[in-house]
Design an enzyme around this catalytic site. Sequence first.
Site, PDB file in Angstrom:
ATOM      1  N   HIS A  88     -63.054 -22.229  -0.281  1.00 38.34           N
ATOM      2  CA  HIS A  88     -62.856 -21.387  -1.458  1.00 38.34           C
ATOM      3  C   HIS A  88     -64.117 -21.605  -2.276  1.00 38.34           C
ATOM      4  O   HIS A  88     -64.589 -22.737  -2.384  1.00 38.34           O
ATOM      5  CB  HIS A  88     -61.639 -21.811  -2.273  1.00 38.34           C
ATOM      6  CG  HIS A  88     -61.641 -21.188  -3.650  1.00 38.34           C
ATOM      7  ND1 HIS A  88     -61.234 -19.893  -3.874  1.00 38.34           N
ATOM      8  CD2 HIS A  88     -62.047 -21.676  -4.850  1.00 38.34           C
ATOM      9  CE1 HIS A  88     -61.376 -19.610  -5.159  1.00 38.34           C
ATOM     10  NE2 HIS A  88     -61.862 -20.681  -5.772  1.00 38.34           N
ATOM     11  N   CYS A 110     -62.375 -14.660  -1.838  1.00 40.11           N
ATOM     12  CA  CYS A 110     -63.159 -15.317  -2.886  1.00 40.11           C
ATOM     13  C   CYS A 110     -64.624 -15.486  -2.485  1.00 40.11           C
ATOM     14  O   CYS A 110     -65.521 -15.376  -3.326  1.00 40.11           O
ATOM     15  CB  CYS A 110     -62.544 -16.670  -3.246  1.00 40.11           C
ATOM     16  SG  CYS A 110     -62.399 -17.792  -1.833  1.00 40.11           S
TER      17      CYS A 110
END
Length: 155
Positions: A34, A103
């Site tokens: 992430h 993301c």
Amino acid sequence: MPEKVVLAVYDLSNGMARAMSMPLLGKQIDLIPHTGLLAFGLEFFFGGGIQRMPHENFKRQLQPMQYITLGETEIPPDLFDDFLREISPRYTQHTYDLFSHNCNNFCDEVARFLLGKGIPEWITSLPQEVLSTPMGAALRPMLDGMQASISDPGA
């Protein structure tokens, strides 16, 4: 005055990818990344929409594994805010895709706007690397189904 732009890289698997990827995928994957982009005193990321918060607040939830300095930008904060408003319809809960619009893709697009270059390719290419394995290809329909139920729980 130039603004430093840093990529914060987190491991969503908390070490499981490093331990389990070789036996499951036949390929070593060290983390499930992430990413969040640090600039203008905040962390920007894609999670159910474009989010921003002080980095310290995000770190309370998940510790970064790595920081990568991407460069410095001359883009002023107000122009950056305009850019985020412009792209926000493309970054919603309903447009999220685990493999192709996540993301990391958000941070890549934002870095290209701020710096003229994206985030490291090893991050953006990881989903396709996983899907190129026999097990990744076999798991895709299940993961797509899970993703669809999360994106549209009433369907």
